[in-house]
Design a protein around this motif. Sequence first.
Motif, PDB file in Angstrom:
ATOM      1  N   TYR A   1       0.871  -1.337   0.016  1.00 12.86           N
ATOM      2  CA  TYR A   1       0.033  -0.072  -0.115  1.00 12.86           C
ATOM      3  C   TYR A   1       0.876   1.274   0.000  1.00 12.86           C
ATOM      4  O   TYR A   1       1.023   1.830   0.945  1.00 12.86           O
TER       5      TYR A   1
ATOM      6  N   VAL B   1      -5.043   0.435  10.419  1.00 11.50           N
ATOM      7  CA  VAL B   1      -5.220   1.581   9.429  1.00 11.50           C
ATOM      8  C   VAL B   1      -6.079   0.982   8.237  1.00 11.50           C
ATOM      9  O   VAL B   1      -6.105  -0.171   7.658  1.00 11.50           O
ATOM     10  N   ASN B   2      -6.954   1.785   7.794  1.00 15.06           N
ATOM     11  CA  ASN B   2      -8.149   1.243   6.616  1.00 15.06           C
ATOM     12  C   ASN B   2      -7.394   1.527   5.513  1.00 15.06           C
ATOM     13  O   ASN B   2      -7.144   2.603   4.915  1.00 15.06           O
ATOM     14  N   VAL B   3      -7.146   0.577   4.672  1.00 13.38           N
ATOM     15  CA  VAL B   3      -6.274   0.614   3.637  1.00 13.38           C
ATOM     16  C   VAL B   3      -6.804   0.348   2.182  1.00 13.38           C
ATOM     17  O   VAL B   3      -6.670   0.498   1.061  1.00 13.38           O
ATOM     18  N   LYS B   4      -8.227   0.422   2.485  1.00 10.74           N
ATOM     19  CA  LYS B   4      -9.249   0.134   1.135  1.00 10.74           C
ATOM     20  C   LYS B   4      -9.769   1.664   0.794  1.00 10.74           C
ATOM     21  O   LYS B   4      -9.749   2.560   1.579  1.00 10.74           O
TER      22      LYS B   4
ATOM     23  N   LYS C   1      -1.576  -1.913  11.554  1.00 10.11           N
ATOM     24  CA  LYS C   1      -2.590  -2.896  11.335  1.00 10.11           C
ATOM     25  C   LYS C   1      -3.975  -2.371  11.445  1.00 10.11           C
ATOM     26  O   LYS C   1      -4.871  -2.740  10.818  1.00 10.11           O
TER      27      LYS C   1
ATOM     28  N   THR D   1      -0.678   4.383   1.219  1.00  6.52           N
ATOM     29  CA  THR D   1      -1.049   4.678   2.472  1.00  6.52           C
ATOM     30  C   THR D   1       0.225   4.675   3.445  1.00  6.52           C
ATOM     31  O   THR D   1       0.168   5.298   4.533  1.00  6.52           O
TER      32      THR D   1
END
Length: 276
Positions: free
Chosen positions: A155, A273-276, A271, A158
């Motif tokens: 990511y 964190v919203n990666v979407k 972990k 991110t």
Amino acid sequence: MSKLSATMLISASVFAATNSEVETFLKNNLSKNPAISSLTVKVIERNPIDGMKGWDSFIVALDAKVKQGKEEREVKQRVIYFANDTVITGELTNMKTGKSLRDSVAPQFKADYYAEANLIYGNANAKHKVAIFSDPLCPFCRSYVPKALEYMKQYPETFAVYYYHFPLERLHPAASTLTRAAVAAELQGRKDVTLALYTVPTTITRETDEQKILDAFNKAVNTNLKVSDLHAAAVNAHVDADNSVIESLMVSGTPTVYFDGEKDATKNRYKGVNVK
């Protein structure tokens, strides 16, 4: 130069001692040691202590020359002190939890510590910055770092992942040579060197022969480095830069992780964190 741990009196003021009072007191006190010369004392950070009115924490840089037998060596050290209007001490303990308040004091992660040379994954302007200080032969590092890197490298918008080599030579003598080899390989254009570094067998942990350590690195990482490559000026500069950041942040163990400039005791804030 040993750290002061005893509680001492300092000149009184209305609130917590001023930076100047702390510096003057420590310099006068430490200068009494005949083995110490050319001493400079500088408060580099101070912050109020939560729940303790009138008390501040001080991060102090101590630079001096110290005699050891017939030799004299330069010592640079950063030490944490606590002070109110009359007392200065190196230790404060919470009576309810039994925890030292030193654990809650950490230097600020300055913006210039995010050097381009330390960015191994992601874009510099990514939403989150993660800084990892690690020794490739540290057992905990070997179980944590590869997984964390493999996840975050997916990511790049991110996570901007910055890596700082922190070989614990007393515990793992081979680590210093391994990290130099990794830096040299990166400077030659190799990618994913940091991840590959963690595949070098731990059987060489206590090895001190540079050639034998380098042979293990070359085999694991598929490089063809020479011992002379490990001591090139550019490698020395990178190692020195990492050491400077480590000293400034008072990093003492591995792995140490900072998430968006704050020390992450859990090491796992990435972990969440919203990666979407």
